[in-house]
Write a protein that holds these residues in place. Structure first.
Motif, PDB file in Angstrom:
ATOM      1  N   SER A 109      22.331  22.431 -22.382  1.00 14.04           N
ATOM      2  CA  SER A 109      21.607  23.424 -23.192  1.00 14.04           C
ATOM      3  C   SER A 109      22.243  23.598 -24.564  1.00 14.04           C
ATOM      4  CB  SER A 109      21.509  24.761 -22.458  1.00 14.04           C
ATOM      5  OG  SER A 109      22.774  25.381 -22.318  1.00 14.04           O
ATOM      6  N   VAL A 110      23.558  23.599 -24.624  1.00 16.98           N
ATOM      7  CA  VAL A 110      24.234  23.765 -25.919  1.00 16.98           C
ATOM      8  C   VAL A 110      24.051  22.503 -26.760  1.00 16.98           C
ATOM      9  CG1 VAL A 110      26.432  24.245 -27.075  1.00 16.98           C
ATOM     10  CG2 VAL A 110      25.854  25.449 -24.962  1.00 16.98           C
ATOM     11  N   LEU A 111      24.089  21.333 -26.127  1.00 14.51           N
ATOM     12  CA  LEU A 111      23.817  20.101 -26.873  1.00 14.51           C
ATOM     13  C   LEU A 111      22.390  20.086 -27.412  1.00 14.51           C
ATOM     14  CD1 LEU A 111      25.610  17.296 -24.829  1.00 14.51           C
ATOM     15  CD2 LEU A 111      26.168  18.109 -27.133  1.00 14.51           C
ATOM     16  N   GLY A 112      21.451  20.718 -26.718  1.00 11.30           N
ATOM     17  CA  GLY A 112      20.093  20.844 -27.225  1.00 11.30           C
ATOM     18  C   GLY A 112      20.054  21.623 -28.530  1.00 11.30           C
ATOM     19  N   VAL A 113      20.846  22.691 -28.610  1.00  8.45           N
ATOM     20  CA  VAL A 113      20.919  23.495 -29.843  1.00  8.45           C
ATOM     21  C   VAL A 113      21.622  22.702 -30.944  1.00  8.45           C
ATOM     22  CG1 VAL A 113      21.801  25.640 -30.866  1.00  8.45           C
ATOM     23  CG2 VAL A 113      20.840  25.674 -28.560  1.00  8.45           C
ATOM     24  N   VAL A 114      22.720  22.039 -30.606  1.00  7.44           N
ATOM     25  CA  VAL A 114      23.435  21.216 -31.588  1.00  7.44           C
ATOM     26  C   VAL A 114      22.505  20.128 -32.128  1.00  7.44           C
ATOM     27  CG1 VAL A 114      25.308  19.533 -31.879  1.00  7.44           C
ATOM     28  CG2 VAL A 114      25.737  21.660 -30.649  1.00  7.44           C
ATOM     29  N   THR A 115      21.761  19.495 -31.238  1.00  7.75           N
ATOM     30  CA  THR A 115      20.844  18.421 -31.644  1.00  7.75           C
ATOM     31  C   THR A 115      19.732  18.976 -32.521  1.00  7.75           C
ATOM     32  OG1 THR A 115      21.392  17.187 -29.640  1.00  7.75           O
ATOM     33  CG2 THR A 115      19.365  16.562 -30.787  1.00  7.75           C
ATOM     34  N   TRP A 116      19.225  20.165 -32.205  1.00  7.88           N
ATOM     35  CA  TRP A 116      18.187  20.775 -33.054  1.00  7.88           C
ATOM     36  C   TRP A 116      18.715  20.965 -34.468  1.00  7.88           C
ATOM     37  CZ3 TRP A 116      17.466  25.161 -35.991  1.00  7.88           C
ATOM     38  CH2 TRP A 116      16.151  25.370 -36.436  1.00  7.88           C
ATOM     39  N   HIS A 117      19.920  21.526 -34.585  1.00 13.62           N
ATOM     40  CA  HIS A 117      20.487  21.742 -35.918  1.00 13.62           C
ATOM     41  C   HIS A 117      20.718  20.414 -36.634  1.00 13.62           C
ATOM     42  CE1 HIS A 117      20.765  26.048 -36.045  1.00 13.62           C
ATOM     43  NE2 HIS A 117      21.266  26.054 -34.827  1.00 13.62           N
ATOM     44  N   SER A 118      21.086  19.384 -35.899  1.00 13.11           N
ATOM     45  CA  SER A 118      21.277  18.069 -36.516  1.00 13.11           C
ATOM     46  C   SER A 118      19.971  17.509 -37.058  1.00 13.11           C
ATOM     47  CB  SER A 118      21.861  17.076 -35.509  1.00 13.11           C
ATOM     48  OG  SER A 118      23.145  17.473 -35.115  1.00 13.11           O
ATOM     49  N   THR A 119      18.874  17.730 -36.342  1.00 13.10           N
ATOM     50  CA  THR A 119      17.596  17.197 -36.797  1.00 13.10           C
ATOM     51  C   THR A 119      16.994  18.030 -37.919  1.00 13.10           C
ATOM     52  OG1 THR A 119      16.313  18.412 -35.126  1.00 13.10           O
ATOM     53  CG2 THR A 119      17.063  16.195 -34.546  1.00 13.10           C
ATOM     54  N   GLU A 120      17.442  19.262 -38.059  1.00 13.29           N
ATOM     55  CA  GLU A 120      16.918  20.166 -39.078  1.00 13.29           C
ATOM     56  C   GLU A 120      17.719  20.157 -40.366  1.00 13.29           C
ATOM     57  OE1 GLU A 120      14.218  22.401 -39.174  1.00 13.29           O
ATOM     58  OE2 GLU A 120      13.606  21.172 -37.481  1.00 13.29           O
ATOM     59  N   SER A 121      18.990  19.810 -40.309  1.00 14.63           N
ATOM     60  CA  SER A 121      19.858  20.097 -41.440  1.00 14.63           C
ATOM     61  C   SER A 121      20.810  18.957 -41.773  1.00 14.63           C
ATOM     62  CB  SER A 121      20.667  21.369 -41.125  1.00 14.63           C
ATOM     63  OG  SER A 121      21.608  21.626 -42.121  1.00 14.63           O
ATOM     64  N   ALA A 122      20.582  18.356 -42.930  1.00 17.70           N
ATOM     65  CA  ALA A 122      21.520  17.338 -43.416  1.00 17.70           C
ATOM     66  C   ALA A 122      22.903  17.949 -43.618  1.00 17.70           C
ATOM     67  CB  ALA A 122      21.009  16.738 -44.725  1.00 17.70           C
ATOM     68  N   ARG A 138      15.187   9.924 -32.295  1.00 18.83           N
ATOM     69  CA  ARG A 138      16.362   9.052 -32.425  1.00 18.83           C
ATOM     70  C   ARG A 138      17.615   9.710 -31.836  1.00 18.83           C
ATOM     71  NH1 ARG A 138      16.017   4.638 -36.143  1.00 18.83           N
ATOM     72  NH2 ARG A 138      18.252   4.897 -36.439  1.00 18.83           N
ATOM     73  N   ALA A 139      17.776  11.006 -32.050  1.00 19.80           N
ATOM     74  CA  ALA A 139      18.940  11.715 -31.501  1.00 19.80           C
ATOM     75  C   ALA A 139      18.923  11.670 -29.976  1.00 19.80           C
ATOM     76  CB  ALA A 139      18.961  13.157 -31.996  1.00 19.80           C
ATOM     77  N   LEU A 140      17.763  11.939 -29.384  1.00 22.90           N
ATOM     78  CA  LEU A 140      17.666  11.921 -27.922  1.00 22.90           C
ATOM     79  C   LEU A 140      17.898  10.518 -27.366  1.00 22.90           C
ATOM     80  CD1 LEU A 140      14.735  14.427 -27.370  1.00 22.90           C
ATOM     81  CD2 LEU A 140      17.184  14.781 -26.906  1.00 22.90           C
ATOM     82  N   ALA A 141      17.418   9.508 -28.080  1.00 23.68           N
ATOM     83  CA  ALA A 141      17.665   8.125 -27.649  1.00 23.68           C
ATOM     84  C   ALA A 141      19.157   7.820 -27.690  1.00 23.68           C
ATOM     85  CB  ALA A 141      16.887   7.148 -28.534  1.00 23.68           C
ATOM     86  N   ALA A 142      19.843   8.307 -28.719  1.00 21.19           N
ATOM     87  CA  ALA A 142      21.291   8.076 -28.832  1.00 21.19           C
ATOM     88  C   ALA A 142      22.037   8.769 -27.693  1.00 21.19           C
ATOM     89  CB  ALA A 142      21.798   8.555 -30.187  1.00 21.19           C
ATOM     90  N   TRP A 143      21.664  10.016 -27.375  1.00 26.07           N
ATOM     91  CA  TRP A 143      22.317  10.700 -26.244  1.00 26.07           C
ATOM     92  C   TRP A 143      22.059   9.940 -24.947  1.00 26.07           C
ATOM     93  CZ3 TRP A 143      26.189  13.539 -27.015  1.00 26.07           C
ATOM     94  CH2 TRP A 143      26.259  14.485 -28.040  1.00 26.07           C
ATOM     95  N   ARG A 144      20.832   9.474 -24.780  1.00 25.59           N
ATOM     96  CA  ARG A 144      20.481   8.725 -23.571  1.00 25.59           C
ATOM     97  C   ARG A 144      21.337   7.465 -23.450  1.00 25.59           C
ATOM     98  NH1 ARG A 144      15.547   8.777 -24.538  1.00 25.59           N
ATOM     99  NH2 ARG A 144      15.342   6.712 -25.440  1.00 25.59           N
ATOM    100  N   LEU A 145      21.520   6.746 -24.564  1.00 27.68           N
ATOM    101  CA  LEU A 145      22.355   5.540 -24.547  1.00 27.68           C
ATOM    102  C   LEU A 145      23.799   5.858 -24.186  1.00 27.68           C
ATOM    103  CD1 LEU A 145      20.956   3.657 -27.658  1.00 27.68           C
ATOM    104  CD2 LEU A 145      20.778   2.958 -25.253  1.00 27.68           C
ATOM    105  N   LEU A 146      24.249   7.064 -24.531  1.00 24.62           N
ATOM    106  CA  LEU A 146      25.604   7.487 -24.176  1.00 24.62           C
ATOM    107  C   LEU A 146      25.668   8.023 -22.741  1.00 24.62           C
ATOM    108  CD1 LEU A 146      26.689   9.263 -27.480  1.00 24.62           C
ATOM    109  CD2 LEU A 146      27.568   7.092 -26.570  1.00 24.62           C
ATOM    110  N   GLY A 147      24.506   8.132 -22.092  1.00 25.42           N
ATOM    111  CA  GLY A 147      24.478   8.632 -20.715  1.00 25.42           C
ATOM    112  C   GLY A 147      24.726  10.122 -20.620  1.00 25.42           C
ATOM    113  N   VAL A 148      24.304  10.886 -21.639  1.00 26.38           N
ATOM    114  CA  VAL A 148      24.543  12.326 -21.669  1.00 26.38           C
ATOM    115  C   VAL A 148      23.214  13.066 -21.633  1.00 26.38           C
ATOM    116  CG1 VAL A 148      25.533  14.232 -23.021  1.00 26.38           C
ATOM    117  CG2 VAL A 148      26.689  12.018 -22.947  1.00 26.38           C
ATOM    118  N   GLU A 149      23.118  14.024 -20.719  1.00 25.87           N
ATOM    119  CA  GLU A 149      21.907  14.828 -20.604  1.00 25.87           C
ATOM    120  C   GLU A 149      21.885  15.898 -21.688  1.00 25.87           C
ATOM    121  OE1 GLU A 149      19.965  18.161 -17.630  1.00 25.87           O
ATOM    122  OE2 GLU A 149      21.641  16.956 -16.901  1.00 25.87           O
ATOM    123  N   VAL A 150      20.703  16.067 -22.290  1.00 27.73           N
ATOM    124  CA  VAL A 150      20.526  17.069 -23.338  1.00 27.73           C
ATOM    125  C   VAL A 150      19.354  17.951 -22.942  1.00 27.73           C
ATOM    126  CG1 VAL A 150      19.948  17.450 -25.769  1.00 27.73           C
ATOM    127  CG2 VAL A 150      21.437  15.552 -25.121  1.00 27.73           C
ATOM    128  N   GLY A 151      19.552  19.265 -23.077  1.00 30.44           N
ATOM    129  CA  GLY A 151      18.487  20.212 -22.764  1.00 30.44           C
ATOM    130  C   GLY A 151      17.456  20.244 -23.865  1.00 30.44           C
TER     131      GLY A 151
END
Length: 196
Positions: free
Chosen positions: A93-106, A176-189
């Motif tokens: 769940s926290v990685l979901g928030v981190v990923t959201w901020h990554s996709t929103e903000s350079a 792309r972010a979710l694909a990268a997490w998937r390749l690392l084998g990490v679940e993201v909320g």
């Protein structure tokens, strides 16, 4: 010749401190949107215009470009801290928030690469402190024996994923972010901001 207002004409009310709080919030929201579209080098005048205020108002709240970016980043990190402190917080769940901020903000992506920041040491120190707060949040949710439990593994993975966050639309960056997490084998909320 000076015109005096008629008795039934009124000036708009001066909201004083309420206006200042509202203007600051509008400037941070506008900066987040402008930075997402144009990056950290976007003109401050564009931020003021988007917020519906003059540049003087922007400079009353933020003396320079670094202060605007710092306010946006501080808000991002506070959301991550709130997500990590939630009763049902998980690493996903926290990685979901981190990923959201990554996709929103350079600007947020730059924060995640704080160790590569060049230039002014004060900016680098601030970015490093914020990055460390993000790492503490994530580590606090990291299950015992997790694959990212090594000393540098967690933030290296976050940096690697943020490096994959490219594309013309938020949807493409998220894909792309979710694909990268998937390749690392990490679940993201769910990829979303934390709304407490």
């Amino acid at each position: 010749m000076m015109q005096h207002p008629m008795p039934d004409e009124r000036r708009p009310a001066n909201d004083g401190p309420k206006a200042a709080v509202r203007n600051r919030a509008a400037l941070i929201t506008a900066a987040r949107e402008i930075y997402a579209a144009d990056g950290l080098d976007a003109p401050l005048s564009a931020i003021a215009r988007r917020a519906g205020v003059g540049q003087g108002v922007l400079y009353r709240h933020f003396p320079d470009r670094a202060a605007v970016a710092a306010a946006v980043l501080e808000e991002n990190v506070q959301q991550i801290e709130q997500a990590a402190a939630a009763q049902d917080a998980t690493l996903a769940s926290v990685l979901g928030v981190v990923t959201w901020h990554s996709t929103e903000s350079a600007a947020f992506i730059g924060l995640l690469h704080a160790d590569a920041a060049r230039g002014r040491s004060a900016v680098r120190a601030h970015a490093t402190a914020l990055s460390e707060r993000v790492e503490r949040c994530l580590r606090g949710c990291l299950p015992e024996g997790h694959r990212l439990g090594g000393a540098d593994d967690l933030m290296l993975a976050v940096a690697m994923v943020s490096g994959a966050v490219t594309g013309p639309t938020r949807e493409e960056r998220e894909r792309r972010a979710l694909a990268a997490w998937r390749l690392l084998g990490v679940e993201v909320g769910p990829v979303q901001p934390f709304d407490g």
